[in-house]
Scaffold this motif. Structure first.
Motif, mmCIF file in Angstrom:
data_model
loop_
_atom_site.group_PDB
_atom_site.id
_atom_site.type_symbol
_atom_site.label_atom_id
_atom_site.label_comp_id
_atom_site.label_asym_id
_atom_site.label_seq_id
_atom_site.Cartn_x
_atom_site.Cartn_y
_atom_site.Cartn_z
ATOM 1 N N GLY A 13 0.786 -1.223 0.000
ATOM 2 C CA GLY A 13 0.000 0.000 0.000
ATOM 3 C C GLY A 13 0.820 1.275 0.000
ATOM 4 N N GLY A 14 2.113 1.179 0.328
ATOM 5 C CA GLY A 14 2.926 2.384 0.429
ATOM 6 C C GLY A 14 4.016 2.504 -0.629
ATOM 7 N N CYS A 15 3.930 1.680 -1.682
ATOM 8 C CA CYS A 15 4.964 1.747 -2.721
ATOM 9 C C CYS A 15 4.312 1.872 -4.091
ATOM 10 N N SER A 16 5.137 2.140 -5.095
ATOM 11 C CA SER A 16 4.612 2.297 -6.456
ATOM 12 C C SER A 16 4.224 0.966 -7.076
ATOM 13 N N GLY A 17 4.963 -0.079 -6.731
ATOM 14 C CA GLY A 17 4.686 -1.381 -7.321
ATOM 15 C C GLY A 17 5.642 -2.436 -6.816
ATOM 16 N N VAL A 18 5.415 -3.654 -7.265
ATOM 17 C CA VAL A 18 6.243 -4.784 -6.879
ATOM 18 C C VAL A 18 7.520 -4.792 -7.730
ATOM 19 N N VAL A 19 8.660 -4.967 -7.061
ATOM 20 C CA VAL A 19 9.941 -5.119 -7.765
ATOM 21 C C VAL A 19 10.298 -6.601 -7.692
ATOM 22 N N PHE A 20 9.951 -7.328 -8.733
ATOM 23 C CA PHE A 20 10.012 -8.785 -8.714
ATOM 24 C C PHE A 20 11.445 -9.318 -8.744
ATOM 25 N N GLY A 21 12.278 -8.712 -9.552
ATOM 26 C CA GLY A 21 13.632 -9.206 -9.784
ATOM 27 C C GLY A 21 13.885 -9.230 -11.272
ATOM 28 N N GLU A 22 15.162 -9.413 -11.643
ATOM 29 C CA GLU A 22 15.472 -9.441 -13.069
ATOM 30 C C GLU A 22 16.792 -10.142 -13.307
ATOM 31 N N GLY A 23 16.987 -10.525 -14.546
ATOM 32 C CA GLY A 23 18.225 -11.192 -14.938
ATOM 33 C C GLY A 23 17.941 -12.397 -15.796
ATOM 34 N N ASN A 24 18.908 -13.265 -15.886
ATOM 35 C CA ASN A 24 18.793 -14.480 -16.673
ATOM 36 C C ASN A 24 17.969 -15.512 -15.894
ATOM 37 N N PRO A 25 16.815 -15.931 -16.416
ATOM 38 C CA PRO A 25 15.977 -16.884 -15.684
ATOM 39 C C PRO A 25 16.612 -18.269 -15.543
ATOM 40 N N GLU A 26 17.690 -18.498 -16.270
ATOM 41 C CA GLU A 26 18.413 -19.769 -16.161
ATOM 42 C C GLU A 26 19.793 -19.571 -15.525
ATOM 43 N N ALA A 27 19.945 -18.468 -14.802
ATOM 44 C CA ALA A 27 21.240 -18.130 -14.209
ATOM 45 C C ALA A 27 21.694 -19.183 -13.209
ATOM 46 N N ARG A 28 22.985 -19.455 -13.210
ATOM 47 C CA ARG A 28 23.549 -20.349 -12.204
ATOM 48 C C ARG A 28 23.941 -19.578 -10.949
ATOM 49 N N LEU A 29 23.892 -18.240 -11.048
ATOM 50 C CA LEU A 29 24.244 -17.360 -9.931
ATOM 51 C C LEU A 29 23.080 -16.431 -9.634
ATOM 52 N N ALA A 83 33.944 -6.278 -12.761
ATOM 53 C CA ALA A 83 35.353 -6.414 -12.382
ATOM 54 C C ALA A 83 35.773 -7.882 -12.255
ATOM 55 N N VAL A 84 34.813 -8.766 -11.948
ATOM 56 C CA VAL A 84 35.147 -10.187 -11.858
ATOM 57 C C VAL A 84 34.699 -10.950 -13.113
ATOM 58 N N GLY A 85 34.284 -10.210 -14.144
ATOM 59 C CA GLY A 85 33.966 -10.833 -15.423
ATOM 60 C C GLY A 85 32.562 -11.391 -15.543
ATOM 61 N N LEU A 86 31.633 -10.879 -14.741
ATOM 62 C CA LEU A 86 30.248 -11.343 -14.793
ATOM 63 C C LEU A 86 29.328 -10.217 -15.266
ATOM 64 N N GLU A 87 28.331 -10.571 -16.049
ATOM 65 C CA GLU A 87 27.385 -9.590 -16.564
ATOM 66 C C GLU A 87 26.021 -9.796 -15.923
ATOM 67 N N ARG A 88 25.419 -8.706 -15.544
ATOM 68 C CA ARG A 88 24.138 -8.723 -14.821
ATOM 69 C C ARG A 88 23.052 -9.536 -15.529
ATOM 70 N N PHE A 89 22.845 -9.321 -16.813
ATOM 71 C CA PHE A 89 21.738 -9.973 -17.505
ATOM 72 C C PHE A 89 22.130 -11.295 -18.164
ATOM 73 N N LYS A 90 23.403 -11.596 -18.175
ATOM 74 C CA LYS A 90 23.870 -12.843 -18.789
ATOM 75 C C LYS A 90 24.100 -13.942 -17.747
ATOM 76 N N HIS A 91 24.761 -13.580 -16.649
ATOM 77 C CA HIS A 91 25.203 -14.570 -15.674
ATOM 78 C C HIS A 91 24.384 -14.606 -14.387
ATOM 79 N N VAL A 92 23.518 -13.624 -14.168
ATOM 80 C CA VAL A 92 22.955 -13.400 -12.837
ATOM 81 C C VAL A 92 21.445 -13.195 -12.883
#
Length: 199
Positions: free
Chosen positions: A35-51, A83-92
Motif C-alpha cells: 500500500g505504500g509503494c509504487s509497485g512490486v519489484v520482482f527481480g530481473e536477470g537471466n531466468p536460467e542463471a547459475r548465480l 570487475a570479476v567478469g560477470l554480466e548482470r543480464f547474462k550470468h545473474v
C-alpha cells in the motif's frame, strides 16, 4: 480483474514459470508494504542463471523504476560484477527478500519478510541457481539464521539443504557508507567467480 493474494489462499507450488509468478506477485497484499509503494519489484536477470544475488528490498529508485539494484548501490554492484567478469543480464538473476519498498528505505520487519519469502523461495526453485550471494545482513538473517551477523559470516561458504552454495557478503550500500568494506567484498566476489567458473 486480477485476484488479490491474501494469507489464506497462498500456495505457489503450482506456479511453473517466472512470468506467471511475477504476474501473481503484482497482486500480493500479504503485508502492508504494497500500500505504500509504487509497485512490486520482482527481480530481473537471466531466468536460467547459475548465480543468484539476493538483497534486502527495493529503495526509492528501484520502486520508481520497478527494477532491483538500479540506484547508487546497484551501480556499484554492476561495477563489482564487471570487475570479476560477470554480466548482470547474462550470468545473474537479482532479487530481494521483500519485493515492495519499505517506508523510508528501512529494513523490512520480520513479519513483512516472512510474508514475502514464499515468492523468493519459489523464484529460487524455478531458477535453480548453483550459487547464491546474500547481500547484507537482512538477506543472511532471513535465508540462513535469524541471529547471524554479516560481519562474522561474510566470505564463508555455506551450503543449503538442496546443495546450493551460499556466499554472504556486505550489501553494496554498506560500501558506499564505509569504503573499508570494499576490499572484503572484492575478495568475496573473486571467490564467487572462481566457484562459478567450476560449474
Amino acid at each position: 480483474m486480477n485476484k488479490v493474494i491474501y494469507e489464506d489462499d497462498f500456495d505457489l507450488s503450482e506456479i511453473n514459470s517466472l512470468e506467471e509468478l511475477q504476474n501473481m506477485a503484482g497482486n500480493c497484499a500479504r503485508c502492508g508494504l504494497r500500500g505504500g509503494c509504487s509497485g512490486v519489484v520482482f527481480g530481473e536477470g537471466n531466468p536460467e542463471a547459475r548465480l543468484m544475488l539476493i538483497g534486502e528490498g527495493p529503495g526509492a529508485d528501484e520502486d520508481r523504476l520497478g527494477r532491483p539494484f538500479v540506484g547508487k548501490a546497484g551501480q556499484l554492484l554492476d561495477k563489482i560484477l564487471a570487475a570479476v567478469g560477470l554480466e548482470r543480464f547474462k550470468h545473474v538473476f537479482i532479487a530481494n527478500v521483500v519485493k515492495c519498498r519499505p517506508p523510508g528505505n528501512r529494513a523490512p520487519r520480520p513479519n513483512e519478510a516472512e510474508s514475502c519469502l514464499p515468492w523468493l523461495y519459489r523464484q529460487i526453485e524455478l531458477i535453480s541457481p548453483r550459487i547464491i550471494v546474500l547481500l547484507g545482513g537482512t538477506a543472511l538473517q532471513n535465508l540462513v539464521e535469524p541471529d547471524a551477523r554479516i560481519t562474522i559470516m561474510r566470505g564463508k561458504w555455506l551450503v543449503s539443504k538442496s546443495g546450493i552454495k551460499i556466499m554472504p557478503t556486505y550489501h553494496p550500500a554498506a560500501l558506499l557508507r564505509d569504503t573499508s568494506k570494499k576490499r572484503p567484498v572484492w575478495e568475496d566476489f573473486q571467490k564467487v567467480r572462481d566457484e562459478y567458473l567450476k560449474l
